[in-house]
Design an enzyme around this catalytic site. Structure first.
Site, PDB file in Angstrom:
ATOM      1  N   THR A 138       0.767  -1.187   0.065  1.00 14.15           N
ATOM      2  CA  THR A 138      -0.097  -0.079  -0.122  1.00 14.15           C
ATOM      3  C   THR A 138       0.738   1.326  -0.028  1.00 14.15           C
ATOM      4  O   THR A 138       1.971   1.215   0.419  1.00 14.15           O
ATOM      5  CB  THR A 138      -0.863   0.096   1.352  1.00 14.15           C
ATOM      6  OG1 THR A 138      -1.518   1.300   1.430  1.00 14.15           O
ATOM      7  CG2 THR A 138      -0.089  -0.261   2.474  1.00 14.15           C
ATOM      8  N   ASP A 139       0.223   2.247  -0.508  1.00 12.96           N
ATOM      9  CA  ASP A 139       0.938   3.623  -0.276  1.00 12.96           C
ATOM     10  C   ASP A 139       1.019   4.185   1.007  1.00 12.96           C
ATOM     11  O   ASP A 139       1.761   5.196   1.508  1.00 12.96           O
ATOM     12  CB  ASP A 139       0.102   4.772  -1.298  1.00 12.96           C
ATOM     13  CG  ASP A 139      -1.151   4.913  -0.995  1.00 12.96           C
ATOM     14  OD1 ASP A 139      -1.589   4.226  -0.076  1.00 12.96           O
ATOM     15  OD2 ASP A 139      -1.774   5.947  -1.558  1.00 12.96           O
ATOM     16  N   GLU A 140       0.008   3.667   1.903  1.00  9.43           N
ATOM     17  CA  GLU A 140       0.005   4.080   3.403  1.00  9.43           C
ATOM     18  C   GLU A 140       1.621   3.947   4.114  1.00  9.43           C
ATOM     19  O   GLU A 140       1.753   4.450   5.086  1.00  9.43           O
ATOM     20  CB  GLU A 140      -0.981   3.327   4.128  1.00  9.43           C
ATOM     21  CG  GLU A 140      -2.282   3.699   3.377  1.00  9.43           C
ATOM     22  CD  GLU A 140      -3.569   3.251   4.086  1.00  9.43           C
ATOM     23  OE1 GLU A 140      -3.510   3.219   5.326  1.00  9.43           O
ATOM     24  OE2 GLU A 140      -4.659   2.984   3.317  1.00  9.43           O
ATOM     25  N   TYR A 163      -1.730  -0.707  10.887  1.00 11.42           N
ATOM     26  CA  TYR A 163      -1.953  -1.248   9.744  1.00 11.42           C
ATOM     27  C   TYR A 163      -0.559  -0.771   8.715  1.00 11.42           C
ATOM     28  O   TYR A 163       0.057  -1.868   8.421  1.00 11.42           O
ATOM     29  CB  TYR A 163      -2.934  -0.862   9.007  1.00 11.42           C
ATOM     30  CG  TYR A 163      -3.236  -1.085   7.628  1.00 11.42           C
ATOM     31  CD1 TYR A 163      -3.194  -2.526   6.917  1.00 11.42           C
ATOM     32  CD2 TYR A 163      -3.001  -0.272   6.655  1.00 11.42           C
ATOM     33  CE1 TYR A 163      -3.207  -2.787   5.714  1.00 11.42           C
ATOM     34  CE2 TYR A 163      -3.407  -0.342   5.291  1.00 11.42           C
ATOM     35  CZ  TYR A 163      -3.065  -1.851   4.949  1.00 11.42           C
ATOM     36  OH  TYR A 163      -3.301  -2.059   3.642  1.00 11.42           O
ATOM     37  N   LYS A 167       2.252  -3.265   7.241  1.00  5.64           N
ATOM     38  CA  LYS A 167       2.666  -3.583   5.927  1.00  5.64           C
ATOM     39  C   LYS A 167       4.077  -3.002   5.461  1.00  5.64           C
ATOM     40  O   LYS A 167       4.867  -3.749   4.704  1.00  5.64           O
ATOM     41  CB  LYS A 167       1.776  -2.686   5.089  1.00  5.64           C
ATOM     42  CG  LYS A 167       0.288  -3.237   5.013  1.00  5.64           C
ATOM     43  CD  LYS A 167       0.176  -4.614   4.534  1.00  5.64           C
ATOM     44  CE  LYS A 167       0.167  -4.627   3.070  1.00  5.64           C
ATOM     45  NZ  LYS A 167      -0.247  -5.983   2.551  1.00  5.64           N
TER      46      LYS A 167
HETATM   47  P1  NAD Z   1      -9.501  -7.649   2.332  1.00  7.24           P
HETATM   48  O1  NAD Z   1      -9.489  -7.491   3.803  1.00  7.24           O
HETATM   49  O2  NAD Z   1     -10.699  -7.377   1.575  1.00  7.24           O
HETATM   50  O3  NAD Z   1      -8.939  -9.220   2.047  1.00  7.24           O
HETATM   51  C1  NAD Z   1      -7.981  -9.956   2.847  1.00  7.24           C
HETATM   52  C2  NAD Z   1      -8.157 -11.294   2.755  1.00  7.24           C
HETATM   53  O4  NAD Z   1      -7.189 -11.910   3.216  1.00  7.24           O
HETATM   54  C3  NAD Z   1      -9.430 -12.061   3.231  1.00  7.24           C
HETATM   55  O5  NAD Z   1      -9.755 -13.006   2.308  1.00  7.24           O
HETATM   56  C4  NAD Z   1      -8.816 -12.606   4.474  1.00  7.24           C
HETATM   57  O6  NAD Z   1      -9.755 -13.704   4.774  1.00  7.24           O
HETATM   58  C5  NAD Z   1      -7.577 -13.042   4.146  1.00  7.24           C
HETATM   59  N1  NAD Z   1      -6.897 -13.134   5.196  1.00  7.24           N
HETATM   60  C6  NAD Z   1      -6.533 -12.406   6.331  1.00  7.24           C
HETATM   61  N2  NAD Z   1      -5.698 -12.864   7.364  1.00  7.24           N
HETATM   62  C7  NAD Z   1      -5.278 -14.194   6.881  1.00  7.24           C
HETATM   63  C8  NAD Z   1      -4.413 -15.220   7.175  1.00  7.24           C
HETATM   64  N3  NAD Z   1      -3.833 -15.384   8.324  1.00  7.24           N
HETATM   65  N4  NAD Z   1      -4.154 -16.248   6.405  1.00  7.24           N
HETATM   66  C9  NAD Z   1      -4.711 -16.330   5.108  1.00  7.24           C
HETATM   67  N5  NAD Z   1      -5.666 -15.391   4.639  1.00  7.24           N
HETATM   68  C10 NAD Z   1      -5.987 -14.387   5.559  1.00  7.24           C
HETATM   69  O7  NAD Z   1      -8.114  -6.787   1.911  1.00  7.24           O
HETATM   70  P2  NAD Z   1      -7.944  -6.284   0.185  1.00  7.24           P
HETATM   71  O8  NAD Z   1      -8.525  -4.832   0.353  1.00  7.24           O
HETATM   72  O9  NAD Z   1      -8.375  -7.284  -0.830  1.00  7.24           O
HETATM   73  O10 NAD Z   1      -6.352  -5.959   0.460  1.00  7.24           O
HETATM   74  C11 NAD Z   1      -5.511  -6.979  -0.147  1.00  7.24           C
HETATM   75  C12 NAD Z   1      -4.272  -6.558   0.101  1.00  7.24           C
HETATM   76  O11 NAD Z   1      -4.103  -5.338  -0.925  1.00  7.24           O
HETATM   77  C13 NAD Z   1      -3.686  -6.282   1.232  1.00  7.24           C
HETATM   78  O12 NAD Z   1      -2.529  -6.884   1.202  1.00  7.24           O
HETATM   79  C14 NAD Z   1      -3.770  -4.949   1.653  1.00  7.24           C
HETATM   80  O13 NAD Z   1      -2.627  -4.344   2.247  1.00  7.24           O
HETATM   81  C15 NAD Z   1      -3.492  -4.293   0.163  1.00  7.24           C
HETATM   82  N6  NAD Z   1      -3.954  -3.173  -0.356  1.00  7.24           N
HETATM   83  C16 NAD Z   1      -5.177  -2.885  -0.504  1.00  7.24           C
HETATM   84  C17 NAD Z   1      -5.540  -1.615  -0.797  1.00  7.24           C
HETATM   85  C18 NAD Z   1      -7.135  -1.083  -0.719  1.00  7.24           C
HETATM   86  O14 NAD Z   1      -7.413  -0.147  -1.031  1.00  7.24           O
HETATM   87  N7  NAD Z   1      -7.875  -2.249  -0.263  1.00  7.24           N
HETATM   88  C19 NAD Z   1      -4.777  -0.511  -1.476  1.00  7.24           C
HETATM   89  C20 NAD Z   1      -3.437  -1.111  -1.444  1.00  7.24           C
HETATM   90  C21 NAD Z   1      -2.951  -2.380  -1.131  1.00  7.24           C
HETATM   91  P1  TYD Z   2     -10.703   3.479   4.563  1.00  2.65           P
HETATM   92  O1  TYD Z   2     -11.645   3.202   3.439  1.00  2.65           O
HETATM   93  O2  TYD Z   2     -10.752   2.970   5.877  1.00  2.65           O
HETATM   94  O3  TYD Z   2      -9.214   3.584   3.870  1.00  2.65           O
HETATM   95  P2  TYD Z   2      -7.793   4.057   4.359  1.00  2.65           P
HETATM   96  O4  TYD Z   2      -7.730   4.479   5.780  1.00  2.65           O
HETATM   97  O5  TYD Z   2      -6.951   2.769   4.207  1.00  2.65           O
HETATM   98  O6  TYD Z   2      -7.594   5.011   3.485  1.00  2.65           O
HETATM   99  O7  TYD Z   2     -10.839   5.320   4.405  1.00  2.65           O
HETATM  100  C1  TYD Z   2     -10.773   6.176   3.449  1.00  2.65           C
HETATM  101  C2  TYD Z   2     -10.860   7.552   4.111  1.00  2.65           C
HETATM  102  O8  TYD Z   2     -12.061   7.794   4.462  1.00  2.65           O
HETATM  103  C3  TYD Z   2      -9.810   7.599   5.254  1.00  2.65           C
HETATM  104  O9  TYD Z   2      -9.535   9.169   5.050  1.00  2.65           O
HETATM  105  C4  TYD Z   2     -10.800   7.762   6.369  1.00  2.65           C
HETATM  106  C5  TYD Z   2     -12.030   7.916   5.888  1.00  2.65           C
HETATM  107  N1  TYD Z   2     -13.302   7.543   6.351  1.00  2.65           N
HETATM  108  C6  TYD Z   2     -14.311   8.389   7.104  1.00  2.65           C
HETATM  109  O10 TYD Z   2     -14.350   9.420   6.689  1.00  2.65           O
HETATM  110  N2  TYD Z   2     -15.705   7.533   7.545  1.00  2.65           N
HETATM  111  C7  TYD Z   2     -15.657   6.423   7.657  1.00  2.65           C
HETATM  112  O11 TYD Z   2     -16.572   5.680   7.909  1.00  2.65           O
HETATM  113  C8  TYD Z   2     -14.566   5.435   7.143  1.00  2.65           C
HETATM  114  C9  TYD Z   2     -14.614   3.897   7.237  1.00  2.65           C
HETATM  115  C10 TYD Z   2     -13.340   6.066   6.310  1.00  2.65           C
END
Ligand code: NAD
Ligand code: TYD
Length: 355
Positions: A138-140, A163, A167
């Site tokens: 992630t960019d975070e 988080y 990461k």
């Molecule tokens: P998500 O929470 O929707 O899915 C995570 C999956 O991992 C789930 O299916 C969960 O059951 C599985 N999981 C969790 N713990 C586990 C374990 N111990 N063993 C096996 N499986 C396990 O997450 P997502 O949004 O799909 O993100 C996927 C990846 O992409 C993550 O690594 C996250 O850091 C990265 N990412 C997400 C975003 C975003 O905006 N969602 C952006 C950049 C990077």
């Molecule tokens: P989120 O979807 O949790 O992603 P991330 O924190 O990983 O960026 O949140 C996106 C943005 O929205 C973040 O600035 C927090 C804000 N947010 C709210 O304002 N209200 C909410 O209920 C949630 C879940 C997030």
């Protein structure tokens, strides 16, 4: 320079039952020339739904295999590597929600750090056969930007939440296994994704479902925190591009060129819903409530993705307006999916199926 073309046969995808993992597996099997098999290992936490891929399993037969495995359990994971002769890994599995990491960081340390360590050790054990270990990040990890500037691949890591710190630790381990052991790795650091199958705890699906139910829309702080939104299929295409053609040992930033303050995102969700599913009375914007800010809330994320654009010819295809409307329509059409992921009964069904 000659272009790299990696060939992978037995691809292990971790966390494939989550939001991005589900989209990625569908994308690779349906839209690329990959002709091997995908083995999806997922622990099925609250965020994992094997039903997402029920159609994929029917359609692709033994080219798609699901194993309910916790990546923190080394021996279970080892059996999967051996049984399916794994030659490549795309690692998504993680605890992924910042708010949950603030309330309970323990699971983030275990899955995101120790789980990644287990995967790296098993990949190292079969390094002679390993084509690639791709780590999805992630960019975070870069922390927070002020009003100006962008994250590049050279930006120092300054994670602010449990988080993002977990990461960041996993990114460092992946890098170290490349530098120390020569493990063939690539890493992608992507901005906020949105689209089908996202668990309704993240901003966009939460706002869609609350607005549909006529419930308050909680916007943290002043609503001016900025995220760079990328449609999930664009992210999946970026990951696959890096896996097939990215330089070994390199990291790639991936972004949507779409910075938006949260309040504007929430207003857009309200407006799309008002249009697609009109209600008598005032706009859904009236449901917006400014609530207490998230502790350590990063102010702004913005990605410079010129490296992947210039070296691998990737750019986002979806605009935010079209991507958001598609997403809202998906949640309107998938009421059964929503009910299931939100219900305790669904958790019990998973337990019964996979224990
Ligand atoms: P998500 O929470 O929707 O899915 C995570 C999956 O991992 C789930 O299916 C969960 O059951 C599985 N999981 C969790 N713990 C586990 C374990 N111990 N063993 C096996 N499986 C396990 O997450 P997502 O949004 O799909 O993100 C996927 C990846 O992409 C993550 O690594 C996250 O850091 C990265 N990412 C997400 C975003 C975003 O905006 N969602 C952006 C950049 C990077
Ligand atoms: P989120 O979807 O949790 O992603 P991330 O924190 O990983 O960026 O949140 C996106 C943005 O929205 C973040 O600035 C927090 C804000 N947010 C709210 O304002 N209200 C909410 O209920 C949630 C879940 C997030």
């Amino acid at each position: 320079m000659t272009k790299i073309h990696r060939q992978m046969k037995n691809l292990l995808v971790t966390g494939g039952c989550g939001f991005i993992g589900t989209n990625f597996i569908q994308y690779v099997l349906e839209n690329t020339d990959f002709d091997g098999r995908i083995v999806n290992v997922d622990k099925l936490t609250y965020a994992g739904n094997p039903e997402n891929l029920a159609g994929t399993a029917r359609r692709f037969g033994d080219r798609y295999i699901f194993e309910k495995v916790d990546i923190c359990r080394f021996d279970d994971l080892r059996r999967v590597f051996e049984r399916y002769d794994i030659d490549s890994v795309c690692h998504f599995a993680a605890e992924s929600h910042v708010d949950r990491s603030i309330v309970g960081p323990g699971a983030f340390i275990e899955t995101n750090i120790l789980g990644t360590f287990n995967l790296l050790e098993l990949a190292r054990a079969r390094q002679d056969r390993l084509v690639l270990f791709h780590h999805v990040s992630t960019d975070e990890v870069f922390g927070s930007l002020g009003a100006e500037g962008f994250f590049t691949e050279q930006t120092p890591y300054r994670p602010n939440s449990p988080y993002s710190a977990s990461k960041a630790a996993s990114d460092h381990l992946v890098r170290a296994y490349h530098k120390t052991y020569g493990l063939p790795v690539t890493v992608s650091n992507c901005s906020n994704n949105y689209g089908p199958y996202q668990f309704p705890e993240k901003l966009i699906p939460l706002m869609i479902l609350n607005a549909l139910a006529g419930e308050p829309l909680p916007v943290y702080g002043d609503g001016r925190n900025v995220r760079d939104w990328l449609y999930v299929s664009d992210h999946c295409r970026a990951i696959w591009t890096v896996m097939r053609h990215g330089a070994t040992g390199e990291t790639y930033n991936v972004g949507g060129a779409n910075e938006m303050p949260n309040i504007e995102v929430v207003e857009m969700v309200c407006d799309i819903l008002d249009e697609l599913q009109p209600v008598a009375g005032p706009s859904r914007r009236d449901l917006i409530r400014f609530v207490k800010d998230r502790p350590g809330h990063d102010r702004r994320y913005a990605i410079d993705f010129s490296k992947i654009r210039e070296s691998l010819d990737w750019t986002p295809r979806e605009t935010f307006a079209t991507g958001l409307e598609k997403t809202v329509r998906w949640y309107l059409e998938q009421r059964r999916w929503v009910q299931r992921v939100q219900s305790g009964a669904y958790r019990r069904w998973i337990e019964a199926q996979y224990h």
